[in-house]
Scaffold this active site. Sequence first.
Site, PDB file in Angstrom:
ATOM      1  N   ARG A  88       0.912  -1.164  -0.144  1.00 20.04           N
ATOM      2  CA  ARG A  88      -0.059  -0.061   0.066  1.00 20.04           C
ATOM      3  C   ARG A  88       0.604   1.136   0.098  1.00 20.04           C
ATOM      4  O   ARG A  88       1.634   1.322   0.819  1.00 20.04           O
ATOM      5  CB  ARG A  88      -1.010   0.154   1.209  1.00 20.04           C
ATOM      6  CG  ARG A  88      -2.034  -1.054   1.091  1.00 20.04           C
ATOM      7  CD  ARG A  88      -2.675  -1.000   2.471  1.00 20.04           C
ATOM      8  NE  ARG A  88      -3.722  -2.480   2.158  1.00 20.04           N
ATOM      9  CZ  ARG A  88      -4.490  -2.751   3.184  1.00 20.04           C
ATOM     10  NH1 ARG A  88      -4.718  -1.947   4.036  1.00 20.04           N
ATOM     11  NH2 ARG A  88      -5.019  -4.048   2.934  1.00 20.04           N
ATOM     12  N   SER A 183      -7.938  -1.135   1.036  1.00 23.45           N
ATOM     13  CA  SER A 183      -8.835  -1.558   2.077  1.00 23.45           C
ATOM     14  C   SER A 183      -9.583  -0.338   2.622  1.00 23.45           C
ATOM     15  O   SER A 183     -10.115   0.552   1.951  1.00 23.45           O
ATOM     16  CB  SER A 183      -8.333  -2.172   3.292  1.00 23.45           C
ATOM     17  OG  SER A 183      -9.210  -2.647   4.062  1.00 23.45           O
ATOM     18  N   HIS A 184      -9.490   0.021   3.869  1.00 29.84           N
ATOM     19  CA  HIS A 184     -10.120   1.247   4.580  1.00 29.84           C
ATOM     20  C   HIS A 184      -9.301   2.778   4.487  1.00 29.84           C
ATOM     21  O   HIS A 184      -9.778   3.324   4.861  1.00 29.84           O
ATOM     22  CB  HIS A 184     -10.278   0.690   6.037  1.00 29.84           C
ATOM     23  CG  HIS A 184      -8.883   0.305   6.651  1.00 29.84           C
ATOM     24  ND1 HIS A 184      -8.040  -0.933   6.315  1.00 29.84           N
ATOM     25  CD2 HIS A 184      -7.949   0.987   7.327  1.00 29.84           C
ATOM     26  CE1 HIS A 184      -7.106  -0.961   7.058  1.00 29.84           C
ATOM     27  NE2 HIS A 184      -6.772   0.155   7.691  1.00 29.84           N
ATOM     28  N   ASP A 359     -16.010  -1.418   4.824  1.00 31.58           N
ATOM     29  CA  ASP A 359     -14.964  -0.837   4.490  1.00 31.58           C
ATOM     30  C   ASP A 359     -14.771  -0.653   2.878  1.00 31.58           C
ATOM     31  O   ASP A 359     -15.537  -1.292   2.007  1.00 31.58           O
ATOM     32  CB  ASP A 359     -13.787  -1.271   5.015  1.00 31.58           C
ATOM     33  CG  ASP A 359     -13.132  -2.422   4.539  1.00 31.58           C
ATOM     34  OD1 ASP A 359     -13.914  -3.194   4.043  1.00 31.58           O
ATOM     35  OD2 ASP A 359     -11.858  -2.689   4.835  1.00 31.58           O
ATOM     36  N   ASP A 361     -13.016  -2.342   0.577  1.00 27.79           N
ATOM     37  CA  ASP A 361     -13.043  -3.425  -0.121  1.00 27.79           C
ATOM     38  C   ASP A 361     -13.953  -4.495   0.481  1.00 27.79           C
ATOM     39  O   ASP A 361     -14.090  -5.692   0.189  1.00 27.79           O
ATOM     40  CB  ASP A 361     -11.728  -3.986  -0.261  1.00 27.79           C
ATOM     41  CG  ASP A 361     -10.916  -4.213   0.966  1.00 27.79           C
ATOM     42  OD1 ASP A 361     -11.333  -3.646   2.083  1.00 27.79           O
ATOM     43  OD2 ASP A 361     -10.087  -5.263   1.451  1.00 27.79           O
ATOM     44  N   ASP A 363     -14.330  -6.051   3.001  1.00 29.46           N
ATOM     45  CA  ASP A 363     -14.008  -7.383   4.138  1.00 29.46           C
ATOM     46  C   ASP A 363     -14.413  -6.886   5.525  1.00 29.46           C
ATOM     47  O   ASP A 363     -14.173  -7.854   6.180  1.00 29.46           O
ATOM     48  CB  ASP A 363     -12.631  -7.674   3.640  1.00 29.46           C
ATOM     49  CG  ASP A 363     -11.414  -6.779   3.808  1.00 29.46           C
ATOM     50  OD1 ASP A 363     -11.868  -5.613   4.100  1.00 29.46           O
ATOM     51  OD2 ASP A 363     -10.365  -7.221   3.850  1.00 29.46           O
ATOM     52  N   ARG A 364     -14.274  -5.722   5.913  1.00 30.09           N
ATOM     53  CA  ARG A 364     -14.308  -5.254   7.323  1.00 30.09           C
ATOM     54  C   ARG A 364     -15.948  -5.040   7.361  1.00 30.09           C
ATOM     55  O   ARG A 364     -16.572  -4.833   6.665  1.00 30.09           O
ATOM     56  CB  ARG A 364     -13.663  -3.922   7.710  1.00 30.09           C
ATOM     57  CG  ARG A 364     -12.253  -4.088   7.611  1.00 30.09           C
ATOM     58  CD  ARG A 364     -11.637  -2.971   8.067  1.00 30.09           C
ATOM     59  NE  ARG A 364     -10.093  -3.246   8.185  1.00 30.09           N
ATOM     60  CZ  ARG A 364      -9.140  -2.582   8.904  1.00 30.09           C
ATOM     61  NH1 ARG A 364      -9.813  -1.622   9.664  1.00 30.09           N
ATOM     62  NH2 ARG A 364      -8.003  -2.934   8.786  1.00 30.09           N
ATOM     63  N   THR A 427      -1.671 -10.730  13.749  1.00 29.89           N
ATOM     64  CA  THR A 427      -2.419 -10.115  12.878  1.00 29.89           C
ATOM     65  C   THR A 427      -2.490 -10.151  11.487  1.00 29.89           C
ATOM     66  O   THR A 427      -1.346 -10.459  10.810  1.00 29.89           O
ATOM     67  CB  THR A 427      -2.263  -8.520  13.192  1.00 29.89           C
ATOM     68  OG1 THR A 427      -2.688  -8.539  14.575  1.00 29.89           O
ATOM     69  CG2 THR A 427      -2.884  -7.577  12.499  1.00 29.89           C
ATOM     70  N   GLU A 446     -11.050 -10.595  13.790  1.00 31.23           N
ATOM     71  CA  GLU A 446     -10.031  -9.724  14.337  1.00 31.23           C
ATOM     72  C   GLU A 446     -10.796  -8.578  15.124  1.00 31.23           C
ATOM     73  O   GLU A 446     -11.788  -8.198  14.665  1.00 31.23           O
ATOM     74  CB  GLU A 446      -9.161  -9.383  13.298  1.00 31.23           C
ATOM     75  CG  GLU A 446      -8.259 -10.217  12.536  1.00 31.23           C
ATOM     76  CD  GLU A 446      -7.191  -9.695  11.531  1.00 31.23           C
ATOM     77  OE1 GLU A 446      -5.932  -9.562  11.932  1.00 31.23           O
ATOM     78  OE2 GLU A 446      -7.601  -9.294  10.634  1.00 31.23           O
ATOM     79  N   SER A 448     -10.071  -5.508  14.464  1.00 31.16           N
ATOM     80  CA  SER A 448     -10.036  -4.634  13.741  1.00 31.16           C
ATOM     81  C   SER A 448     -11.120  -4.651  12.567  1.00 31.16           C
ATOM     82  O   SER A 448     -11.273  -4.455  11.561  1.00 31.16           O
ATOM     83  CB  SER A 448      -8.877  -4.317  12.873  1.00 31.16           C
ATOM     84  OG  SER A 448      -8.403  -5.769  12.265  1.00 31.16           O
ATOM     85  N   LYS A 459     -11.540 -12.170   5.197  1.00 25.30           N
ATOM     86  CA  LYS A 459     -12.742 -11.819   5.997  1.00 25.30           C
ATOM     87  C   LYS A 459     -13.980 -11.321   4.979  1.00 25.30           C
ATOM     88  O   LYS A 459     -13.726 -10.803   3.906  1.00 25.30           O
ATOM     89  CB  LYS A 459     -12.137 -10.643   7.058  1.00 25.30           C
ATOM     90  CG  LYS A 459     -11.437  -9.492   6.658  1.00 25.30           C
ATOM     91  CD  LYS A 459     -10.805  -8.544   7.719  1.00 25.30           C
ATOM     92  CE  LYS A 459     -10.461  -7.440   7.204  1.00 25.30           C
ATOM     93  NZ  LYS A 459      -8.849  -7.878   7.004  1.00 25.30           N
TER      94      LYS A 459
HETATM   95  C1  VG1 Z   1      -4.699  -3.701  10.084  1.00 28.09           C
HETATM   96  C2  VG1 Z   1      -5.730  -4.582  11.364  1.00 28.09           C
HETATM   97  C3  VG1 Z   1      -5.486  -6.103  10.971  1.00 28.09           C
HETATM   98  C4  VG1 Z   1      -5.904  -6.309   9.515  1.00 28.09           C
HETATM   99  C5  VG1 Z   1      -5.356  -5.501   8.528  1.00 28.09           C
HETATM  100  C6  VG1 Z   1      -6.015  -5.555   7.014  1.00 28.09           C
HETATM  101  O1  VG1 Z   1      -3.512  -4.054  10.039  1.00 28.09           O
HETATM  102  O2  VG1 Z   1      -5.273  -4.295  12.402  1.00 28.09           O
HETATM  103  O3  VG1 Z   1      -6.286  -6.684  11.989  1.00 28.09           O
HETATM  104  O4  VG1 Z   1      -5.991  -7.728   9.405  1.00 28.09           O
HETATM  105  O5  VG1 Z   1      -5.395  -4.285   8.755  1.00 28.09           O
HETATM  106  O6  VG1 Z   1      -7.286  -5.246   7.042  1.00 28.09           O
HETATM  107  P1  VG1 Z   1      -2.350  -3.415  10.810  1.00 28.09           P
HETATM  108  O7  VG1 Z   1      -0.933  -4.082  10.191  1.00 28.09           O
HETATM  109  O8  VG1 Z   1      -2.247  -2.016  10.081  1.00 28.09           O
HETATM  110  O9  VG1 Z   1      -2.491  -3.288  12.011  1.00 28.09           O
HETATM  111  V1  VG1 Z   1      -7.965  -4.505   5.663  1.00 28.09           V
HETATM  112  O10 VG1 Z   1      -9.556  -4.319   5.705  1.00 28.09           O
HETATM  113  O11 VG1 Z   1      -6.907  -3.482   5.309  1.00 28.09           O
HETATM  114  O12 VG1 Z   1      -7.442  -5.868   4.534  1.00 28.09           O
HETATM  115 CO    CO Z   2     -10.443  -4.215   3.694  1.00 29.09          CO
END
Ligand code: VG1
Ligand code: CO
Length: 642
Positions: A88, A183-184, A359, A361, A363-364, A427, A446, A448, A459
């Site tokens: 990213r 993602s988010h 979110d 994509d 998945d959240r 994680t 998770e 998150s 997810k």
């Molecule tokens: C974060 C979350 C983690 C999740 C990841 C991807 O990672 O804490 O639980 O799996 O995002 O989610 P990090 O390393 O920033 O804590 V998503 O929805 O970005 O695919």
């Molecule tokens: Co996501």
Amino acid sequence: MSFGYEQVCRLFYFHSTGSMAFTTASVITITWVVQIKKRNLGHFLIRQRRGIAFLFDLSNEVTKMVFEVSKVPTTPFDGQKPGTSGLRKKVKVFVQPHYLHNFVQSTFNALTPEKVRGATLVVSGDGRYFSKDAVQIIIKMSAANGVRRVWVGQNGLLSTPAVSAVIRERGSKATGAFILTASHNPGGPNEDFGIKYNMENGGPAPEAITDKIFENTKTIKEYLIAEGLPNVDISAIGVTNFTGPEGQFDVEVFDSASDFVKLMKSIFDFELIRKLLSSPKFTFCYDALHGVGGAYANRIFVEELGAQKSSLLNCVPKEDFGGGHPDPNLTYAKELVERMGLGKSNSGVEPPEFGAASDGDADRNMILGKRFFVTPSDSVAIIAANAVNAIPYFSSGLKGVARSMPTSAALDVVAKNLGLKFFEVPTGWKFFGNLMDAGMCSICGEESFGTGSDHIREKDGIWAVLAWLSILAYKNKENLSGDKLVSVEDIVRQHWATYGRHYYTRYDYENVDAGGAKDLMANMVKLMPTLNEINTIVKGARPDVSKVVNADEFEYKDPVDGSVSKNQGIRFFFEDGSRLVFRLSGTGSEGATIRLYIEQYEKDPSKIGRESQEALAPLVEVALKLSKMQEFTGRAAPTVIT
Ligand code: VG1
Ligand code: CO
């Protein structure tokens, strides 16, 4: 006719119109010519003269477009290390010439040319800015690397869970996927873009592959691309065929939602949920935050389940997510939070019974009741506790459950009470995949805002919403004409009464200086073995907090393949079962983000109704002192509290 093997030759196609196309590739193997004949792609007459093969197309249609492959010299970019969930970076970084190409070629090389040749790849994502260009680049590079076919969701849109579903079962299976998402994280020309590779089980590439990809990015010298391949119209459903040096290459654009909707219908009792949604007592609201969830919401919630159209918020996917953070939490999902009666203003309108968001994509997920927030750690525990009764897919029992390390232990308590296998992984979703492939885990989550099951290997935001609707539908089955429905809040409070409550909060310090963040972690690693010193700090900060009995750095040994993941976060365990965790985020695109996770278990039913920030205040104070947060980061307060 006799041809030498691997003979130099030129190919000509004669169209029925009399026009002529030809490949400019100078080396074409005779095996390929034979393949064409075998594949019956028209009526070819093959002649040879002075080492040159001529192919005359005698059929009426010429649908093949012919491309050639170029090898483009390139030099490595720094920092192409895939994080928790892919690479990213800011769009500005991704649009640099060769940047995306280097990463894609490094991925192909990591997978090995043998696996890439003949592969079926899915390429799509959350539709964020730069996705459409990226899809075309990856199509051209796939063609050049000998991929057999690329599947693209219409307009390049597929949620991350839908990609996982499509890889696993879209008539046939695919070899893998490039998912284009950050993602988010926000999107747009000045925001983030991202790419990650998923394997043939539908899950994110394991560390062995992502490490290889990163190694390749450091030494890459050239990439393959079919530059002359015309852009494929990804807005229209259909198949386009091409022919290249490796043979046929097809791009198929398909409906983004159909496969996923079919999968959801095979998991949940849609009839039962439909009854709930059509009850005048039940009100519903879903916010896609302008992410790709919108591409599924109308089909599932409105068309299949009969929800009102007005119950969908921000369900038109946008390249910049309408300028917001497509992050389903209490800070960023403002509109939904207001609607659910959890905001600052009070509109006087009665909030819906149930609200959810996903979110970028999709998945959240965030699950809300009327004026009530369900923590993601509680959500997965409650889904696990109710799954067998409420969700047909699980009716024969759960194989096991799993959570990521920083997620609260609410799930552990359910697993213990129900006698289920339980796993704690680092994680990131990639760690659940092995357990699921080995048949050891059915439901996982998770903290998150990620919840999911072994129906796919990601997810799944919409799955989580349907899981909650199923639980509500099940609990209200006999109750739809009663005075009051069993609410989200009732279900959560009942769960706490049965299993105890895990007060939980996460503090995020976003975009802090990377050096400061590293020093803060290093300082705690040094502190870890000195329990006396730790407890002096704890007592000095809050004498009412119990003592630290253990501190360590989380390390995970995968029970399936034995691989070891080190340095997955620093943990402090307290005598009363409380816990503090510190880790650095692996998804940011700039600077560093420190995450602090705070948890306290309360079994006493008379003490489970407190406000969580108030209940956790003493532990927070201890955490800030132990880590010297302000000293190392200069921050007096976190960026986001969830
Ligand atoms: C974060 C979350 C983690 C999740 C990841 C991807 O990672 O804490 O639980 O799996 O995002 O989610 P990090 O390393 O920033 O804590 V998503 O929805 O970005 O695919
Ligand atoms: Co996501």
